[in-house]
Enzyme design. Sequence first.
Site, PDB file in Angstrom:
ATOM      1  N   TYR A  98       0.806  -1.221   0.000  1.00 38.99           N
ATOM      2  CA  TYR A  98       0.000   0.000   0.000  1.00 38.99           C
ATOM      3  C   TYR A  98       0.843   1.277   0.000  1.00 38.99           C
ATOM      4  O   TYR A  98       0.500   2.239  -0.696  1.00 38.99           O
ATOM      5  CB  TYR A  98      -0.984  -0.022   1.169  1.00 38.99           C
ATOM      6  N   GLU A 140      -8.613  -7.662   4.519  1.00 39.65           N
ATOM      7  CA  GLU A 140      -7.768  -8.669   3.883  1.00 39.65           C
ATOM      8  C   GLU A 140      -7.082  -9.563   4.915  1.00 39.65           C
ATOM      9  O   GLU A 140      -7.034 -10.791   4.747  1.00 39.65           O
ATOM     10  CB  GLU A 140      -6.726  -7.968   3.004  1.00 39.65           C
TER      11      GLU A 140
END
Length: 398
Positions: A98, A140
């Site tokens: 990310y 996730e």
Amino acid sequence: MLSEKSTATVRATLPAVGAAIGDITELFYGKLFTAHPELIRDLFNRGNQNAGLQKQALAGSIAAFATHLVTHPDTRPDVMLGRIAHKHASLGVTREQYPIVHKYLFEAIAEILGDALTPEVAEAWDEVYWLMAGALTTIEERLYAEQQVTAADVWRPWTVAARVEETADCTTFHLTPADGSPMPAFKPGQYVSVQVELPDGARQIRQYSLSSAPGSPIRSITVKRVHGPAATGPDGEVSNHLHTEVRTGDTLNVSTPYGDLTLQDTTAPLILASAGIGCTPILSMLEHLADTAHTAPVTVLHADRSPADHPLRTDHRALTHKLPDATAHFWYETNTEPGDREGRLDLTDIPVAPGTHAYLCGPLPFMRAAREQLITKGITPADIHYEVFGPDLWLASA
């Protein structure tokens, strides 16, 4: 929740950012893949990138998330986030990726917006990004924990126990764990990622719905070969590889199952509607309903080009007949047979009971048309669930 200061800034700049988001995402992917070519080689779908589909999906999701933050500040768009998180989990996306995305996305934002990107605007959109990233990583990591895997370890070798040519363009691969370990549990409607090594060394990944029920002794995927210009380029490279190269006894890298379009335990009447290869998750749902002695009404709907193009047509009808209160309606554009309907899906004379839950899978135009007809027939929008193969462009095209 977005801070009060950032909410005002995002609300004021959303039209400008929204208008530029397509250019931003295109520049972002160019920067990302230049710096990290391994991502386009081994993680991102090269076909979707070439067609611009992933850019549209990313732009749509960012715009939708930001809009939700300023219009519904006390809630999160959990349906959208869950769908993205399931896809990421099937790819093995990690928390560490990310910040990489953030770096190149914000470089692209700065270049496209120029002087309009003041420190205040940058700070507000930075907050939007990390709120979305934080929500996704939380989901996730929960998905990984449920499957007892880590983000870097979602893959297992599976052996092709058999392959069956369903139609000229569709082949079913029956799979078993190569090491003989127990098969991971899944819910009817979920998919797995399949990773293959292509001639140029790329390890490309595609998602395929499990067409067997959770109680089946094997796991099955049915793959449609992509034709047209894509057949000689990235759009169809994995499906063509599976069709032409993978035989009984070969090994495939397969992820643990994910996907948010899952059949819920309910006594409500059901509609299971599909088009083309979209019938695969529906077949899993139907087999599960038959295995669990489901007794509530079930209406099965399918649209295709012709009976010969309808994957798993015999199973589709046979599983429907196993249910005590189920009917099937098949529409074909050509070569209809007795009992079939001609043309495209038309629900005008299809009875829909109050409280019906509907599950849709197929091309986006088909699902839009089916959803509109179902709402007209009285189904609550919240009770209509859908699955898109590939990037979810529903929001991007709204």
